[in-house]
Design an enzyme around this catalytic site. Structure first.
Site, PDB file in Angstrom:
ATOM      1  N   SER A 264       2.741  43.145  35.018  1.00  0.00           N
ATOM      2  CA  SER A 264       3.137  42.370  36.207  1.00  0.00           C
ATOM      3  C   SER A 264       1.880  41.989  36.966  1.00  0.00           C
ATOM      4  O   SER A 264       0.851  42.643  36.829  1.00  0.00           O
ATOM      5  CB  SER A 264       4.012  43.216  37.123  1.00  0.00           C
ATOM      6  OG  SER A 264       3.207  44.069  37.933  1.00  0.00           O
ATOM      7  N   ASP A 265       1.965  40.944  37.783  1.00  0.00           N
ATOM      8  CA  ASP A 265       0.854  40.708  38.701  1.00  0.00           C
ATOM      9  C   ASP A 265       0.927  41.770  39.808  1.00  0.00           C
ATOM     10  O   ASP A 265       1.907  42.509  39.928  1.00  0.00           O
ATOM     11  CB  ASP A 265       0.874  39.274  39.248  1.00  0.00           C
ATOM     12  CG  ASP A 265      -0.523  38.859  39.721  1.00  0.00           C
ATOM     13  OD1 ASP A 265      -1.398  39.751  39.862  1.00  0.00           O
ATOM     14  OD2 ASP A 265      -0.756  37.670  39.959  1.00  0.00           O
ATOM     15  N   PHE A 266      -0.108  41.811  40.602  1.00  0.00           N
ATOM     16  CA  PHE A 266      -0.300  42.862  41.618  1.00  0.00           C
ATOM     17  C   PHE A 266       0.918  42.954  42.565  1.00  0.00           C
ATOM     18  O   PHE A 266       1.156  42.044  43.355  1.00  0.00           O
ATOM     19  CB  PHE A 266      -1.561  42.502  42.418  1.00  0.00           C
ATOM     20  CG  PHE A 266      -2.190  43.623  43.178  1.00  0.00           C
ATOM     21  CD1 PHE A 266      -3.381  44.193  42.756  1.00  0.00           C
ATOM     22  CD2 PHE A 266      -1.618  44.095  44.345  1.00  0.00           C
ATOM     23  CE1 PHE A 266      -3.980  45.212  43.457  1.00  0.00           C
ATOM     24  CE2 PHE A 266      -2.206  45.118  45.059  1.00  0.00           C
ATOM     25  CZ  PHE A 266      -3.394  45.677  44.614  1.00  0.00           C
ATOM     26  N   ALA A 268       3.946  42.568  42.013  1.00  0.00           N
ATOM     27  CA  ALA A 268       4.970  41.527  41.844  1.00  0.00           C
ATOM     28  C   ALA A 268       6.354  42.079  41.516  1.00  0.00           C
ATOM     29  O   ALA A 268       7.353  41.410  41.761  1.00  0.00           O
ATOM     30  CB  ALA A 268       4.533  40.537  40.766  1.00  0.00           C
TER      31      ALA A 268
END
Ligand code: BGC
Length: 717
Positions: A264-266, A268
């Site tokens: 996942s992005d930070f 997210a």
């Protein structure tokens, strides 16, 4: 390890240990000073067992630091599974190369590969195993600050450059070559299409458009072997990417066969609560794991709730096992079970990081990335015998690294004034600093006085680096007002102005059009000052071309060359009333995709095709004679575009299908040939099938997307 050993290992893991593998936290959690760990641990509610099980670490570097963390970690981890260090090495580790939008302007896959190769080497000796690059988001809106991290508005070119980067990072044998790192393609998907260019905003487009324009770049990078894919912060068709099963399960995994790790992005995963598609962390965890997100970066929805979701039967344990296995396989592909430090080497760190060879490479790439936008009266190169003033906020600035240059240091940078003097050019400057946004009255007055006294003024302008990058959208993409005022004041006393620009996005440059020359230098990296000095003096002949259109005004944004046909085409009748246009500004970019000048002059001959017909077995051969009609050697980027005249769905008025960097000596000429296959003209149809339509196509060749040759009509059978 053999696959059977990995299976065996998975079999020995408890549910908590498996879930732990899915957590990524930052390095401060592993500080050997307990007091430094407490804050972050309390914030995320982690205990020592969680730390012993967390599968990957974000943002730690330094061979010694990584060794310390890995050794302590493996002692505490019951099964001695190594952790994995990841970080953002986007356009260089410590030796910083131009921002990707600048690098892309070289249209040079070998430059992209060099950047990635050098980055991988520096990062790997410093303890990293994975980089969060390449970013392959197609971009059309210069208001979005992250266009600087992208390679531009064309899916074909984006794919080529991203694939070259993947190869540069990973090499041919990632396991054996410990000077390489694994690549992570991001941000899946369509992060670049945030509505109105506002970061993190909604993305809403047809699935056909998504597949036709936005996904191909990522796919090319994934086909090149990238080991990981990162989710994006945005929604796609109403569903946040990090919980979007269709994107990850259907498209990425099933259709494309991607079997690597999805991260996942930070934060997210948890953000799905703010999006309003998850009621709480438990819900968010369920959405993400079901969508196929393996690693949760920096939030703890999985850690806190996956166990319960599995015990309650809402998430089959098999789904968790698949994610854990992918993470173990990544660790195994990197050889961590046998060699948990991989390339980390404190001794090599001292010699490899910022080596002369790396700085030289960064300089060469920076030279290739600077775009000469304007050069009236052959004002450039500089005539060293004239009296030259160097003014403006960027004249002495070392803020040349760009927003994503994590380990880069401004102390390593030679500013433009220093670089010009090094190159033997005497320039007059003003004393003291000159602020980008609010210069003092005294500094401006002094600049005007120096300008008045000079034969020619190099006005070094731009955006400070914090104005582009993540969370740095702008609604006004002109230069800051103080710089426009400075330009005006200088222009009033001296009309021989050369503007140089350090910035991270296409700008509206209409207020400085009276400049004689304009050089777009982007954020050119550690060696950028020297590279720009060489372009200004003529030691380097510029060759770069834009990969993102520069608008006449922000009102045209989003603006891109590969627009669809409309029923009222502007191109046919720009003066007509009922055509698709604005009343107050043309449809055309100020500087279109593919545009860039040289100190040489090139002439294009007539475009020829070997045969006007092509099919799946017989590609089209398009050729053009290119001649350097000037007195100096130069490099031209020759571009080939195709227009599919009648499609099942509306086709763009032109699409890049080939390009070549051609270096010619003074007076030399060469025939440049492009091969266009049936596969090259396939596109995504209404049923999402990738196919071509038999029928007529126009082929055009030229120096940029706007100034193309007369179209040659060809036919596909
Ligand atoms: C960015 C990613 C980056 C990640 C990790 C996020 O905020 O969107 O591009 O890789 O942070 O640092």
């Amino acid at each position: 390890m053999e696959q059977s050993q990995l299976t065996d290992l998975l079999g020995q893991m408890t549910l908590d240990e498996k879930i732990g593998q899915l957590l990524q936290i930052t390095g401060d959690f592993y500080s050997d000073k307990a007091e430094e760990r407490t804050g972050p641990m309390t914030q995320l509610g982690l205990d020592e067992d969680d730390l012993a099980n967390a599968g990957t670490v974000l943002g730690v570097t330094g061979a010694e630091e990584c060794r310390k963390i890995q050794t302590a970690y493996m002692k505490r981890n019951r099964l001695h599974i190594p952790t994995l260090f990841m970080g953002d090495v986007i356009h260089g580790f410590r030796t910083i190369f131009p921002i990707p939008l600048g690098l892309a302007s070289s249209w040079d896959e070998s430059a992209a590969e060099t950047m990635a190769r050098v980055s991988a080497h520096e990062a790997s000796v410093s303890g990293l195993f994975v980089t969060f690059s390449p970013m392959v988001d197609l971009v059309r809106d210069a208001r979005w600050g992250r266009v600087m991290e992208s390679t531009g508005e064309d899916p074909y070119l984006n794919g080529k450059l991203a694939a070259a980067m993947v190869h540069g990072y990973q090499g041919d044998d990632l396991l054996a070559d410990t000077t390489r790192v694994a690549a992570c393609v991001k941000h899946f998907a369509a992060y670049g299409a945030a509505v109105a260019g506002r970061d993190y905003n909604t993305v809403d487009m047809s699935e056909r458009q998504l597949r036709d324009m936005y996904l191909p770049g990522y796919k090319t990078a994934i086909d090149a072997g990238a080991k990981l894919v990162m989710t994006s912060f945005n929604t796609v068709d109403g569903v946040p990417a990090s919980g979007n099963r269709h994107l990850f399960r259907d498209i990425l995994r099933r259709e494309w066969g991607f079997d690597g790790v999805v991260i996942s992005d930070f934060g997210a995963v948890k953000e799905m609560i703010s999006h309003g598609v998850a009621a709480d962390e438990r819900d968010a965890a369920k959405l993400a794991i079901k969508a196929g997100v393996d690693i949760e970066m920096m939030t703890v929805c999985y850690l806190r709730h996956l166990k319960d979701l599995i015990v309650s039967g809402e998430v089959p344990e098999q789904v968790l096992d698949e994610s854990v296995m992918r993470i173990l396989e990544l660790k195994n592909d990197l050889g961590l079970f046998e060699n948990p430090l991989r390339g980390a080497d404190a001794e090599a760190e001292r010699t490899v990081v910022m080596s002369k060879q790396h700085r030289d490479a960064a300089r060469r790439v920076a030279e290739e990335s600077m775009v000469l936008l304007k050069n009236d009266d052959a004002t450039l190169p500089l005539d060293a015998s004239r009296k030259i003033a160097l003014l403006g906020p960027a004249a002495k600035s070392t803020d040349l690294l760009g927003a994503w240059s994590w380990k880069g240091q401004e102390d390593d940078v030679a500013a433009l004034d220093v670089s010009l003097r090094e190159a033997g050019i005497q320039v007059s400057t003003v004393d003291g600093d000159f602020d980008y946004l609010q210069p003092s009255d005294q500094a401006v007055e002094e600049a005007v006085r120096v300008a008045k006294d000079a034969d020619v003024v190099v006005l070094a302008l731009g955006e400070p680096s914090y104005m582009s990058g993540e969370a740095s959208s702008r609604s006004d993409i002109r230069l800051p007002q103080a710089q426009l005022d400075l330009f005006k004041a200088v222009a009033a006393v001296n009309d021989r102005i050369i503007v140089t620009l350090f910035n991270g996005r296409p700008l509206d440059l209409s207020d400085i059009q009276s400049a004689k020359a304009i050089v777009e230098a982007w954020f050119p990296g550690t060696e950028g000052g020297r590279a720009l000095a060489d372009v200004l003096t003529g030691a380097v002949n510029p060759s770069a071309k834009l990969t993102m259109s520069f608008p006449v005004s922000v009102g045209q944004v989003p603006i891109y060359y590969n627009v669809d046909n409309t029923g009222r085409p502007y191109e046919n009748d720009p003066e007509g009333k009922y055509v698709s246009k604005y009343l107050d500004v043309s449809n055309y970019a100020a500087y279109p995709f593919g545009f860039g000048l040289s100190y040489s002059k090139f002439e294009y001959g007539e475009v020829k095709v070997e045969d006007h017909e092509f099919d799946a077995d017989n590609p089209l051969k398009v050729s053009v004679e290119l001649r350097n009609v000037s007195e100096r050697e130069g490099t031209e980027i020759v571009q080939c575009y195709v227009h599919d005249l009648v499609g099942e769905v509306v086709r763009p008025i032109k699409q890049l299908k080939g390009y070549e960097r051609v270096t010619l000596a003074a007076g030399e000429s060469r025939t440049v040939t492009f091969t266009i296959t049936e596969e090259d003209v396939r596109y995504v149809h209404a049923d999402y099938e990738l196919d071509s339509d038999p029928g007529d196509f126009d082929v055009m060749v030229g120096p940029n997307s706007r100034d193309l040759s007369k179209a040659v009509r060809v036919h596909l059978f």
